[in-house]
Scaffold this active site. Structure first.
Site, short mmCIF file in Angstrom:
data_model
loop_
_atom_site.label_atom_id
_atom_site.label_comp_id
_atom_site.label_asym_id
_atom_site.label_seq_id
_atom_site.Cartn_x
_atom_site.Cartn_y
_atom_site.Cartn_z
CD GLU A 1 23.04 61.48 33.06
OE1 GLU A 1 23.88 61.92 32.94
OE2 GLU A 1 22.67 60.11 33.40
NE ARG B 1 21.14 41.32 6.85
CZ ARG B 1 19.94 40.74 6.52
NH1 ARG B 1 19.04 41.70 6.09
NH2 ARG B 1 19.85 39.35 5.98
N PRO C 1 16.41 57.27 22.77
CG PRO C 1 16.35 56.68 25.08
CD PRO C 1 17.41 57.26 23.86
CG ASP D 1 16.26 39.15 5.95
OD1 ASP D 1 16.91 37.92 5.70
OD2 ASP D 1 16.88 40.04 5.56
#
Ligand code: ADE
Length: 253
Positions: free
Chosen positions: A124, A162, A97, A177
């Site tokens: 963690e 893709r 993150p 897209d």
């Protein structure tokens, strides 16, 4: 293109990779995904891959040795031979993150590599020396925290795969897209022409491709204007597009 995934949960990957478009891409040799179990590179009796944090506090931290060894082994490097040179061609990406936030432009950038390594964090955190001396890039899939980097790795593989030639059945499939052209994609309709009294727009059934293209462009602008106005600030707009947006703004006021 070769994806190499390093994880403590290798069992997470097959069910997704053995499905649909990604499965076909693998069968046709367009992509290859190798999943490495980090635990296989922990040599003590219990195959320990985590330990308590120095300085105290809760949680466990991923140990550096098995992670370094797993990645060095995949890159064909001797122990203690530092990977950064090899890594300038082969990115070693930590899913975390704390990374730069993944988007379509990053997917495009990664799709130009022959091979990428994806390291899935767990527990963690990971020993900081992995971040400092092994990984070359850090990617987050959004501002929220998951239990590990496995789902983010699959998301990244899917989004990148893709974009590769021949992976999608329709060769222009990825061009329109949402996000590929800096706008959200226009709405789609298929048969029947009328469903429960709701009709598909006449223009789409008209066969007039110039009109259809114009309608789709305007619909993409309209959607983006309402749902993601931030995207309009960053994308290249033609004079026509800008006029259309001005008209939308006037209707709003
Ligand atoms: N690991 C845990 N949360 C994550 C996120 N949001 N993106 C990438 N890796 C993660």
């Amino acid at each position: 293109m070769q994806f190499e995934v390093f994880t403590l949960l290798p069992e997470v990957f097959p069910s997704y990779l053995e499905t649909s478009i990604i499965k076909r891409a693998i069968e046709r040799g367009l992509i290859n995904v190798r999943v490495h179990n980090i635990r296989d590179y922990a040599h003590d009796k219990h195959h320990t891959t985590d330990d308590t944090p120095y300085g105290g506090g809760g949680g466990m931290v991923m140990k550096p040795e098995p992670v370094f060894e797993a990645i060095e082994s995949a890159l064909g490097l001797e122990a203690d031979q530092t990977p950064p040179e090899a890594a300038s061609v082969v990115p070693i990406i930590l899913l975390t993150p704390q990374g730069r936030v993944f988007n379509q432009a990053i997917a495009q950038e990664l799709s130009r590599h022959e091979r990428i390594l994806l390291l899935c964090g767990r527990y963690e955190g990971i020993d900081e020396r992995i971040r400092e001396h092994l990984v070359t890039d850090e990617i987050s899939i959004g501002d929220y925290v998951l239990t590990g980097g496995e789902l983010p790795a699959l998301i990244l593989i899917d989004a990148v795969a893709r974009l590769l030639p021949d992976v999608l059945g329709d060769p222009t499939g990825a061009q329109d897209d949402s996000h590929a052209m800096g706008l959200l994609e226009y709405p789609h309709y298929t048969r029947p022409p009328e469903f429960r009294g709701w009709k598909a727009p006449d223009v789409l059934l008209s066969g007039d491709h110039k009109k259809i293209d114009k309608w789709r462009r305007e619909q993409a602008l309209l959607r983006t204007f309402h749902k993601r106005p931030d995207m309009l600030e960053k994308t290249d707009l033609s004079k026509e597009d800008k006029k259309f947006i001005e008209r939308l703004k006037n209707v709003e006021h």
